[in-house]
Design an enzyme around this catalytic site. Structure first.
Site, PDB file in Angstrom:
ATOM      1  N   ASN A  97      13.718 -23.919 -30.532  1.00  0.00           N
ATOM      2  CA  ASN A  97      12.861 -23.741 -31.710  1.00  0.00           C
ATOM      3  C   ASN A  97      13.664 -24.242 -32.903  1.00  0.00           C
ATOM      4  OD1 ASN A  97      11.293 -22.869 -33.821  1.00  0.00           O
ATOM      5  ND2 ASN A  97      11.169 -20.735 -33.141  1.00  0.00           N
ATOM      6  N   ARG A 144       9.221 -25.771 -29.308  1.00  0.00           N
ATOM      7  CA  ARG A 144       8.162 -25.230 -30.151  1.00  0.00           C
ATOM      8  C   ARG A 144       7.812 -26.269 -31.223  1.00  0.00           C
ATOM      9  NH1 ARG A 144       8.258 -20.890 -34.931  1.00  0.00           N
ATOM     10  NH2 ARG A 144       6.020 -20.627 -35.058  1.00  0.00           N
ATOM     11  N   HIS A 157       0.735 -19.334 -34.986  1.00  0.00           N
ATOM     12  CA  HIS A 157       1.214 -18.226 -34.132  1.00  0.00           C
ATOM     13  C   HIS A 157       0.508 -18.225 -32.772  1.00  0.00           C
ATOM     14  CE1 HIS A 157       2.249 -15.639 -37.933  1.00  0.00           C
ATOM     15  NE2 HIS A 157       3.307 -16.334 -37.542  1.00  0.00           N
ATOM     16  N   ARG A 188       3.855 -14.677 -48.572  1.00  0.00           N
ATOM     17  CA  ARG A 188       2.625 -15.479 -48.771  1.00  0.00           C
ATOM     18  C   ARG A 188       1.465 -14.579 -49.141  1.00  0.00           C
ATOM     19  NH1 ARG A 188       2.969 -18.102 -43.031  1.00  0.00           N
ATOM     20  NH2 ARG A 188       5.224 -18.116 -43.066  1.00  0.00           N
TER      21      ARG A 188
END
Ligand code: AMP
Length: 400
Positions: A9, A90, A179, A240
């Site tokens: 990742n 990923r 996700h 966020r």
């Protein structure tokens, strides 16, 4: 064929990795390289010989992957390229081009690069990791697993924004979600724990981490999700804002003279719990509330309120909900968030048992009372295992 997969990742300044045995689900080694490109990088490797930490410069991702190989050689587990069935990568944004994982070749690299306009912070470093790993393991198949793939089953009514059709088409503007690897893993585990075929289960997955998203899963397929063109839309997150009237942006441009970059920074990095309470970490927010901080209390209430809005909406879309599952840093650890986000939904068959809910959850468990119409679970997510499984499936199917 071996069942060992190295999962990578790769972020802009960090690389996370795990060596997994997909057959047993066991992580044989895990590690994290941070501060890539800075004068001194930080390295942590956990393997059979315990934990190794090092500080040394890691100038770029190529050097990062070379460092990972050196860590395996020095601290184990030892493996040859021939022992690896695949390297799983990923990738955040696959647009509508990648409904599932794919073997990486030069054309796939180019496509990931082209999709960078939709994920400028994520796809370029994901690609850096892929390129470096392909150099390091030229004989091993590399598989890209996209965070967006799980959501390519969204129906047009869910993914279409109500804006000018031509503009939307020209600029590929639609909801893509994110996700997805976590939502897919958790939805499948939910069905397994219910003892049912995933095709027969409707579940609302609440992935509540620093980034947070909700997904409605019908029969194993994502049919609604809270993140949109980018991961800014939806729930309140660490930094966020989640959902906001887009006119706030024009208003701040006009009255505060803010630029596009300043607004991007405001909504992506200085909003959410950080903007509301002064900390993006839920533990700090709870400490502040316990100390009588009313601002922090309101921040928490905004957080619960938004989750409840999504649960109600997804209940309406699914029609029948068998389970609601919490996952990720907050979902797994924060009993206050879990119980308050679902409070008042008893008429929908949604109940949380205070005793079962109490405390951090290190393993899968049910937190609803026996006999509840909707089973509420906490299931620790395992995106690395999901990536490894998908990578192995792609390699097995391709016969390489
Ligand atoms: P993740 O992005 O899934 O790694 O989640 C990170 C977030 O989980 C942190 O920013 C915290 O807000 C939250 N978190 C981690 N541990 C706890 C805990 N014990 N209680 C409440 N929140 C936690």
């Amino acid at each position: 064929m071996s069942s060992k997969v190295l999962v990578i990742n790769s972020g802009s300044s960090s690389i996370k990795y795990q060596l997994l045995d997909v057959e047993t689900g066991e992580a044989l080694a895990t590690g994290l390289l941070e501060r890539i490109g800075q004068p001194v990088g930080a390295i942590k490797h956990q393997g059979p010989a315990g934990t190794t930490t090092l500080e040394q410069p890691i100038p770029d991702h190529e050097a990062g992957i070379a460092t990972i190989l050196a860590l395996f050689a020095a601290h184990g587990p030892q493996f040859e390229a021939a022992d690896l069935a695949a390297v799983g990568h990923r990738v955040v944004q696959g647009g509508d081009r990648f409904p599932g994982p794919v073997l990486v070749d030069d054309a796939v690299e180019t496509a990931i690069d082209e999709l960078s306009t939709l994920a400028p912070l994520h796809n370029p470093p994901n690609l850096d990791g892929i390129r470096a790993a392909r150099h390091a393991f030229p004989t091993v198949p590399h598989v890209a697993v996209f965070d967006t793939s799980f959501h390519t089953t969204l129906p047009p009514a869910a993914y279409t924004y109500a804006i000018d059709r031509t503009i939307a088409k020209t600029y590929a503007i639609r909801r893509y979600g994110a996700h997805g690897t976590s939502h897919r893993y958790v939805a499948r585990r939910t069905a397994e724990l219910l003892g049912k075929d995933p095709a027969d289960v409707n579940v609302i997955v609440l992935h509540l981490g620093n980034g947070a998203s909700a997904t409605a899963v019908r029969g194993g397929r994502s049919v609604e999700t809270s993140m949109g063109l980018t991961p800014l839309e939806g729930l309140v997150m660490g930094t966020r804002s989640g959902d906001i009237d887009p006119a706030v942006v024009f208003h701040l441009q006009r009255v505060a003279g803010m630029t596009t970059d300043e607004l991007d920074d405001l909504l992506n990095r200085r909003s959410g719990m950080l903007g509301l309470s002064g900390s993006s970490d839920m533990r700090d927010v709870h400490d502040a509330v316990a100390a009588g901080d009313e601002v922090a209390r309101t921040a928490l209430e905004v957080y619960f309120h938004r989750i409840k809005s999504y649960v109600g909406s997804y209940y309406a879309h699914l029609g029948r909900v068998d389970a609601i599952t919490f996952t990720a840093g907050i979902g797994e650890n924060d009993d206050i968030v879990r119980i308050n986000s679902l409070a008042g939904l008893e008429r929908l068959g949604i109940r949380v048992d205070a005793e079962r809910n109490a405390g951090r959850k290190k393993s899968e468990c049910v937190i609803s009372p026996d006999g509840a119409e909707v089973t509420v679970f906490v299931i620790p997510t395992n995106e690395e295992l999901e990536i490894a499984r998908e990578a192995l499936d792609v390699v097995a199917a391709s016969g390489v």
